[in-house]
Enzyme design. Structure first.
Site, short mmCIF file in Angstrom:
data_model
loop_
_atom_site.label_atom_id
_atom_site.label_comp_id
_atom_site.label_asym_id
_atom_site.label_seq_id
_atom_site.Cartn_x
_atom_site.Cartn_y
_atom_site.Cartn_z
N HIS A 62 14.79 -10.81 -6.20
CA HIS A 62 15.28 -10.01 -7.31
C HIS A 62 14.28 -8.88 -7.61
CE1 HIS A 62 18.13 -13.32 -9.07
NE2 HIS A 62 18.36 -13.05 -7.79
N GLU A 64 12.35 -8.18 -10.14
CA GLU A 64 11.05 -8.54 -10.68
C GLU A 64 10.10 -9.00 -9.58
OE1 GLU A 64 14.24 -9.75 -13.74
OE2 GLU A 64 14.02 -9.62 -11.56
N ARG A 203 34.46 2.81 -2.68
CA ARG A 203 34.74 1.58 -1.93
C ARG A 203 33.46 0.78 -1.71
NH1 ARG A 203 38.57 2.90 3.35
NH2 ARG A 203 40.53 3.37 2.25
N ARG A 226 33.59 4.01 5.67
CA ARG A 226 33.24 4.81 6.84
C ARG A 226 32.56 6.10 6.40
NH1 ARG A 226 38.45 3.35 7.29
NH2 ARG A 226 39.26 5.46 7.03
#
Length: 388
Positions: A62, A64, A203, A226
């Site tokens: 993560h 942190e 997307r 794409r």
């Protein structure tokens, strides 16, 4: 007794480091799903940046942890330092360990979070555990500008945690007179290349793309990202009431491999015991497709039930690219949270509208929307609208 994080709504002295943390979080926009996009900056008392980072792919470190590692790589001690993070440090054992414990163990003296984590497994517990370990904690007021930006960046994650539903964003490319295709179905291309490239970026940030079987049969699309260096492909959802999915559809060849493989879920309303469907179902499963039975009224897929199921499958943002019939069904059932509309400066005349909606007899019955943003994209306009 659980400690209540202090809320502050005076953003000026907090802005520089949290602004940087938000910029880092935005770098993870296409990367972290289904985890939230989070950034972290660690500073010394004089404001010097000691370490920084953003959340990696699901299962990876993560924000942190990345910031603590970055500080260590540069030989910086973080004893007594301040960690500025865009979302409350997690307090549960998931794919990784609790970040609140890692910060406390590293000697961090203060943690400032832009927003509380909506995950019921966290929801204030991260800041409470930090406070119990002697760390000073602050959380921005929900109306603070930076708090709003942090929530917007993870609007799908908040939706899934708070409502048990993904954030549904419907993308439509339309002419100035509201037509998404000619009467014969031709729609390539109403908008320009810039708008199409921008659509691929939207997307890429989604957890999954949804379409209907009508679009699959008419256009045989790939419905993947794409033209962008996207680190992952969003999963794919097809609403297919009668299980008409062709076994040679192009989208079945876009799954990829490895831990980032693209899942394909086909939601159907047919009876799984029906003998005529057994072979088709088996063939789709052999192609790696997950067939989900979600029957609703009238032999159609239960769209609301499907959304709840997708939330259970950790879908935060659902990007809908469908035809006017399925669009209309989503809108009529009140299932769309946001409209991503690309408006081209051209007139088509009679064609296929944006959505198949019922005839109204009074303007008071119309669906009221508000503009969230309006931006020029090449020769076209990008409109982002939400329910009023």
């Amino acid at each position: 007794m659980t400690a209540v994080p202090h809320l502050t709504d005076h953003p000026s002295p907090l802005s520089p480091a949290l602004d940087k943390a938000l910029s880092l979080a935005r770098e993870a926009l296409w990367l972290t799903s289904p985890n939230p996009r989070v950034g972290c900056v660690i500073t010394a008392a004089d404001g010097t940046v000691l370490g920084q980072g953003h959340t990696q792919r699901a299962g990876g470190p993560h924000a942190e942890i990345m910031a603590l590692r970055n500080a260590a790589e540069h030989g910086h001690s973080v004893q007594g330092a301040t960690a500025w993070v865009t979302l409350e440090p997690c307090a549960h054992q998931g794919r990784t360990g609790p970040c609140c414990d890692a910060l406390a163990a590293a000697g961090i003296g203060r943690v400032v979070a832009a927003s509380t984590d909506p995950n019921p497994q966290v929801a204030g517990q991260g800041m409470a555990r930090l406070a119990a370990a002697g760390v000073q904690t602050e959380t921005l007021h929900p109306n603070d500008t930076l708090a709003v930006q942090a929530r917007e960046l993870n609007i799908g994650f908040f939706s899934r945690m708070e409502r048990g539903l993904p954030w549904v964003r419907m993308k439509i490319a339309t002419s100035l007179d509201g037509q998404s295709a000619l009467q014969n179905g031709q729609s390539q291309w109403i908008t320009g290349p810039e708008a199409r490239a921008d659509g691929h970026a939207w997307r890429a940030r989604a957890c999954a793309i949804l379409t209907g079987i009508g679009t699959v049969l008419e256009d045989d699309p790939q419905l993947n990202v794409r033209g962008l260096n996207a680190p992952r492909q969003p999963h794919l959802v097809v609403v297919d009431s009668r299980l008409d999915m062709p076994l040679n559809a192009q989208l079945l060849d876009t799954q990829g491999a490895g831990d980032q493989a693209r899942q394909i879920w086909v939601y159907t309303a047919v009876d799984p015991a029906h003998p005529e469907q057994a072979d088709k179902r088996a063939a789709l499963i052999a192609r790696g497709v997950t067939v989900v039975d979600m029957p609703g009224p009238g032999g159609k897929v239960d769209l609301a039930g499907m959304l709840r199921d997708l939330a259970r499958r950790e879908i935060n943002e659902l990007h809908v690219e469908a035809g006017h019939k399925l669009n209309g069904s989503f809108i009529r059932e009140g299932l769309v949270d946001e409209y991503l509309v690309y408006l081209a400066p051209q007139l088509i005349g009679p064609g296929q509208g944006m959505a198949h909606l019922p005839v109204l007899s009074a303007l008071s019955d119309t669906l009221k929307l508000r503009f969230h943003s309006v931006d020029p994209i090449g020769p076209d306009l990008r409109l982002l609208l939400r329910r009023a």
